[in-house]
Design an enzyme around this catalytic site. Structure first.
Site, PDB file in Angstrom:
ATOM      1  N   ASP A 156       0.837  -1.196   0.000  1.00  0.00           N
ATOM      2  CA  ASP A 156       0.000   0.000   0.000  1.00  0.00           C
ATOM      3  C   ASP A 156       0.876   1.251   0.000  1.00  0.00           C
ATOM      4  OD1 ASP A 156      -2.266   1.514   0.032  1.00  0.00           O
ATOM      5  OD2 ASP A 156      -2.821   1.089   2.110  1.00  0.00           O
ATOM      6  N   HIS A 229      -8.342  -0.315  -9.394  1.00  0.00           N
ATOM      7  CA  HIS A 229      -8.294   0.645  -8.295  1.00  0.00           C
ATOM      8  C   HIS A 229      -7.175   1.652  -8.524  1.00  0.00           C
ATOM      9  CE1 HIS A 229      -8.215   2.270  -4.215  1.00  0.00           C
ATOM     10  NE2 HIS A 229      -6.917   2.011  -4.185  1.00  0.00           N
TER      11      HIS A 229
END
Length: 322
Positions: A156, A229
């Protein structure tokens, strides 16, 4: 980008540029009505750096820091003569299948350290100092998970700006001269359905995220009928300029309660960048082609704050109440 030709993060800015930490607490509180409550908040804002030093001196390598964000309504209540140009309450976003809800919050404390005990001790003293002036709205303790991965197993924050790019992306410049060095902050708490995610093939997971799972290589989905995404969260303006934000997301969870999540926190120079990102994720591009990650991750909170510079915090601490 317009405004400063940033070479570095301004000294007057809060510690937004601090490296990703091993532990964090995300604390959102409401400020109760009355002059006494506002007075306590002002005192706290004026002494926040001293409190960080008082706790952090025990082990400087723990790198304790705390960023304070102030909500739109509290900013008005504090009677400041001016207000950040884009500051407003979080705007809920509703798509055909998923919703980004708006939830309350007057103050955000983003507490970070290399040791969770430092985060805990700072929060304990902070809340004791504020006492009855505030009410708890949300409290999440995050942790760094392996090599900066989320609980879905992917790295992330890969696209975060670095170096001088942090100032360009995350800090207000001369376009709003009273608030140079401040940053808009959006927080959302997402809970994951790990059982359903675990039943999804790695190939599909990678297409949904837009990156390979093991080695974190970006995938090209320009010709794909459904955008990933990664692509939906990439914001490009009408002139073809890409606008980054600074993320310091953290995993959190309680396995015994079946709770597995990601706490999203985004710092941005322009609030519209995150607003557009959420529109693209929840509504879709084109409309209806929403971010498929939302089929596994549900947003439970959504709040907007402004993290002013240290000098502006001092101004707010010394201002007169309304």
């Amino acid at each position: 980008m317009t405004g400063h030709a940033w070479d570095r993060v301004p000294i007057d800015a809060q510690s937004i540029e601090a490296p990703l930490s091993q532990a964090a607490i995300f604390l959102v509180v409401g400020v109760n009505e009355g002059a006494d409550a506002l007075a306590k908040v002002r005192d706290l804002l004026g002494g926040i750096d001293d409190l960080v030093k008082s706790v952090g001196f025990r082990d400087l390598s723990a790198r304790l820091s705390c960023i304070v964000g102030i909500g739109s309504e509290l900013w008005d209540r504090m009677g400041a003569p001016t207000k950040p140009r884009e500051l407003k309450p979080f705007a809920a976003v509703e798509g055909t299948r998923h919703k980004a809800p708006a939830t309350p919050g007057d103050l955000l404390f983003h507490i970070r350290a290399e040791r969770p005990d430092f985060c805990f001790e700072f929060e304990r003293i902070l809340l004791r100092t504020l006492g009855s002036a505030v009410r708890m709205i949300d409290e999440v303790s995050g942790f760094r998970y392996f090599d900066a991965r989320d609980l879905l197993g992917f790295v992330d924050g890969t696209a975060n700006p670095v170096g001088h790019e942090i100032g360009q992306s995350a800090l207000v410049g001369d376009e709003d001269s009273d608030f140079v060095g401040g940053s808009y902050v959006v927080v959302q708490k997402y809970l994951h359905d790990l059982a359903a995610w675990g039943e999804t093939s790695t190939d599909l997971q990678e297409k949904i995220l837009g990156r390979t799972k093991i080695d974190n290589i970006e995938l090209d989905d320009d010709d794909a009928p459904r955008k990933s995404h990664k692509t939906l969260a990439t914001i490009v303006d009408e002139d073809g300029n890409e606008h980054d934000i600074l993320r310091d997301n953290m995993p959190f969870g309680r396995a015994g309660h079946g709770e597995f999540g990601t706490y999203f926190i985004g710092y941005t120079r322009h609030l519209w960048v995150i607003e557009k990102m959420l529109q693209r994720m929840f509504v879709g591009v084109p409309a209806g082609a929403y971010d498929r990650l939302l089929d596994f991750s549900t947003a439970h909170t959504g709040t907007t704050f402004f993290a002013p510079s240290r000098s502006m915090l001092a101004t707010l601490a010394g201002g007169s109440s309304s």
